[in-house]
Design an enzyme around this catalytic site. Structure first.
Site, short mmCIF file in Angstrom:
data_model
loop_
_atom_site.label_atom_id
_atom_site.label_comp_id
_atom_site.label_asym_id
_atom_site.label_seq_id
_atom_site.Cartn_x
_atom_site.Cartn_y
_atom_site.Cartn_z
N LYS A 94 0.87 -1.18 0.00
CA LYS A 94 0.00 0.00 0.00
C LYS A 94 0.90 1.23 0.00
O LYS A 94 2.04 1.16 0.45
CB LYS A 94 -0.86 -0.01 1.27
CG LYS A 94 -2.12 0.81 1.19
CD LYS A 94 -3.28 0.02 0.68
CE LYS A 94 -4.52 0.91 0.61
NZ LYS A 94 -5.69 0.16 0.18
N GLY A 121 -19.70 7.39 5.49
CA GLY A 121 -18.75 7.64 4.40
C GLY A 121 -19.39 7.24 3.09
O GLY A 121 -19.56 6.07 2.80
N GLY A 173 -18.37 8.01 -0.13
CA GLY A 173 -17.47 8.34 -1.24
C GLY A 173 -17.71 7.38 -2.39
O GLY A 173 -18.85 6.93 -2.62
N ASN A 174 -16.65 7.01 -3.07
CA ASN A 174 -16.77 6.15 -4.26
C ASN A 174 -17.47 4.84 -3.94
O ASN A 174 -18.37 4.41 -4.66
CB ASN A 174 -15.38 5.84 -4.81
CG ASN A 174 -14.73 7.08 -5.39
OD1 ASN A 174 -15.38 7.87 -6.06
ND2 ASN A 174 -13.46 7.27 -5.12
N VAL A 175 -17.05 4.18 -2.86
CA VAL A 175 -17.64 2.88 -2.53
C VAL A 175 -18.98 3.07 -1.81
O VAL A 175 -19.98 2.42 -2.14
CB VAL A 175 -16.69 2.05 -1.63
CG1 VAL A 175 -17.30 0.69 -1.33
CG2 VAL A 175 -15.33 1.88 -2.29
P1 NAD Z 1 -13.49 7.96 -0.87
O1 NAD Z 1 -12.38 8.89 -0.55
O2 NAD Z 1 -14.11 8.04 -2.21
O3 NAD Z 1 -14.65 8.11 0.21
C1 NAD Z 1 -14.45 8.25 1.57
C2 NAD Z 1 -15.59 9.11 2.09
O4 NAD Z 1 -15.55 9.11 3.51
C3 NAD Z 1 -15.50 10.57 1.63
O5 NAD Z 1 -16.76 10.98 1.09
C4 NAD Z 1 -15.17 11.32 2.92
O6 NAD Z 1 -15.70 12.64 2.94
C5 NAD Z 1 -15.83 10.45 3.95
N1 NAD Z 1 -15.32 10.59 5.31
C6 NAD Z 1 -14.05 10.79 5.73
N2 NAD Z 1 -14.02 10.87 7.08
C7 NAD Z 1 -15.29 10.69 7.51
C8 NAD Z 1 -15.91 10.66 8.79
N3 NAD Z 1 -15.20 10.82 9.90
N4 NAD Z 1 -17.25 10.45 8.85
C9 NAD Z 1 -17.98 10.27 7.73
N5 NAD Z 1 -17.45 10.31 6.49
C10 NAD Z 1 -16.13 10.52 6.39
O7 NAD Z 1 -12.93 6.48 -0.57
P2 NAD Z 1 -13.51 5.09 -1.10
O8 NAD Z 1 -12.72 4.69 -2.30
O9 NAD Z 1 -15.00 5.17 -1.17
O10 NAD Z 1 -13.07 4.10 0.07
C11 NAD Z 1 -13.77 4.07 1.29
C12 NAD Z 1 -13.12 3.07 2.23
O11 NAD Z 1 -13.13 1.77 1.61
C13 NAD Z 1 -11.65 3.36 2.54
O12 NAD Z 1 -11.36 2.95 3.86
C14 NAD Z 1 -10.90 2.48 1.56
O13 NAD Z 1 -9.60 2.15 2.03
C15 NAD Z 1 -11.80 1.28 1.52
N6 NAD Z 1 -11.68 0.49 0.29
C16 NAD Z 1 -11.90 1.06 -0.91
C17 NAD Z 1 -11.81 0.30 -2.07
C18 NAD Z 1 -12.09 0.88 -3.42
O14 NAD Z 1 -12.26 0.11 -4.37
N7 NAD Z 1 -12.19 2.19 -3.56
C19 NAD Z 1 -11.46 -1.05 -1.98
C20 NAD Z 1 -11.27 -1.62 -0.71
C21 NAD Z 1 -11.37 -0.83 0.41
#
Ligand code: NAD
Length: 364
Positions: A93, A193, A195-197
């Site tokens: 990572k 949260g 975001g993307n996921v």
């Molecule tokens: P992202 O950055 O698109 O979304 C994260 C969201 O969380 C953002 O909207 C942010 O504003 C919000 N956030 C941050 N702190 C917060 C809080 N204290 N309370 C509420 N919301 C908060 O990230 P993502 O790609 O959606 O990933 C989300 C999680 O899933 C991460 O932990 C990432 O490591 C994990 N993950 C993602 C993937 C992937 O394919 N993108 C794969 C495996 C794991």
């Protein structure tokens, strides 16, 4: 070339090898570039099963020690995620210290790509928090050791919707284990949260008729996701104490910790965030004692890595979806194994992943 930068943590004793989150990592690379302002750390935990693959996170860490801790925890998690998913990949990572909204420039990403390239393929990068598919496309111009590339550039595209689908599968399996039904219609689910996921998960949940509440630190996203899918915005200040069936952590890790665990009202924890348990042993056990079913994060959020692995192995969407859907079966097996053996679900998943790595080590 990779070079050390003056970590504030180095002032303290045992700043890296002595950290609790240090787990015999093979290699930790500190990357510094004055011209672009890049400060990054690449963690390679274990390469027994294959090259270390894991996303790059850009985050405004409170301290450099926090960034070190994060990269150590995240890279270790990737080792076990790929192992339990049956992929021939090791765990790695990267973290870039900074605000992705204001400090991410093309020059910084290209320089980061050069650092990745300098590792000769021992580490392969992808997206994580703060990164987009376009960033990976840019990195691809300076190194082949990157996945999560746009479909029009020959990649498998944004992994997040696939991650969300896998989380949804894992959540349904956990619901079946806890409630005797995997139907989420009417279930109260809090997604922390979006975001993307998180957003893609909300879509699946709303389509199935779940009663979805969303929280995020970004008001704009809250409004957008709420309007798009009809999820309710949570305005309280303590999500953990709310009455709910399922808590889905989809922001950052360690939200199940000493402060939150006893307040938690959920009967199932299933989300996308990596490293949800601040302490795997302690908080995993406390969840078990309280009868809260925990779908191990590194098992159910593997859809993204399944998607990017397709770029290395040249398999297509059908196989990606089949492998991701299978997270349902694996989660059910792990939860049953944990119950029978009276161990935490995290331990049950971890044991299987570790056994696969040990076996490969013996074969090598
Ligand atoms: P992202 O950055 O698109 O979304 C994260 C969201 O969380 C953002 O909207 C942010 O504003 C919000 N956030 C941050 N702190 C917060 C809080 N204290 N309370 C509420 N919301 C908060 O990230 P993502 O790609 O959606 O990933 C989300 C999680 O899933 C991460 O932990 C990432 O490591 C994990 N993950 C993602 C993937 C992937 O394919 N993108 C794969 C495996 C794991």
């Amino acid at each position: 070339m990779a070079q050390a930068f003056p970590l504030e943590a180095i002032k303290n004793a045992d700043p890296v090898f002595g950290q609790l989150s240090f787990d015999n990592h093979e290699q930790i690379v500190f990357c510094n570039d004055k011209d672009t302002g890049l400060k990054a750390i690449i963690g390679i935990h274990n390469t027994v099963l294959g090259p270390a693959l894991g996303g790059t996170r850009m985050w405004q860490y409170k301290s450099e020690a926090d960034a070190v801790n994060d990269v150590l925890r995240l890279s270790r998690g990737m080792t076990y995620k790929s192992a339990i998913t049956g992929l021939n990949l090791g765990g790695g990572k990267a973290v870039i210290i900074g605000d992705a909204k204001t400090q991410k420039t093309p020059e910084l990403m290209l320089r980061f790509g050069e650092f990745v390239h300098s590792l000769g393929g021992r580490y392969i990068t992808a997206e994580d928090v703060g990164m987009k598919t376009e960033d990976m496309d840019l990195v691809r111009t300076v190194t082949p050791y990157v996945t999560g590339i746009s479909e029009d550039k020959g990649g498998a595209g944004n992994p997040s919707p696939i991650t969300a689908y896998g989380v949804f599968m894992g959540m349904k399996a956990a619901a079946y284990h806890q409630f005797g039904s995997n139907d989420l219609d009417g279930r109260v689910v809090y997604v922390q949260g979006i975001g993307n996921v998180g957003e893609a998960l909300v879509e699946h949940l709303c389509d199935e008729g779940a009663n979805v509440y969303i929280s995020d630190i970004c008001e704009e996203r809250l409004q957008m996701v709420s309007q798009r899918y009809g999820a309710k915005i949570y305005r309280g200040d303590n999500i953990y104490g709310e009455a709910m069936d399922i808590y889905a952590p989809c922001a950052l890790g360690a939200t199940i910790n000493d402060q939150t665990i006893n307040q938690l009202q959920a009967k199932v924890v299933a989300g996308a965030a990596n490293n949800q348990l601040a302490s795997e042993a302690k908080h995993g056990e406390l969840l078990r004692e309280r009868g809260i079913v925990y779908a191990p994060d590194f098992l159910i959020n593997a859809g993204g890595i399944i998607n990017v692995y397709a770029e290395l192995e040249n398999y297509g969407k059908t196989e990606i979806m089949r492998k991701t859907e299978n997270i349902y079966n694996t989660t059910l097996e792990i939860l049953t194994k944990a119950e029978v053996q009276q161990i935490t679900s995290h331990q049950a998943a971890f044991d299987i992943a570790k056994a696969r790595i040990e076996l490969r080590k013996r074969e090598q």
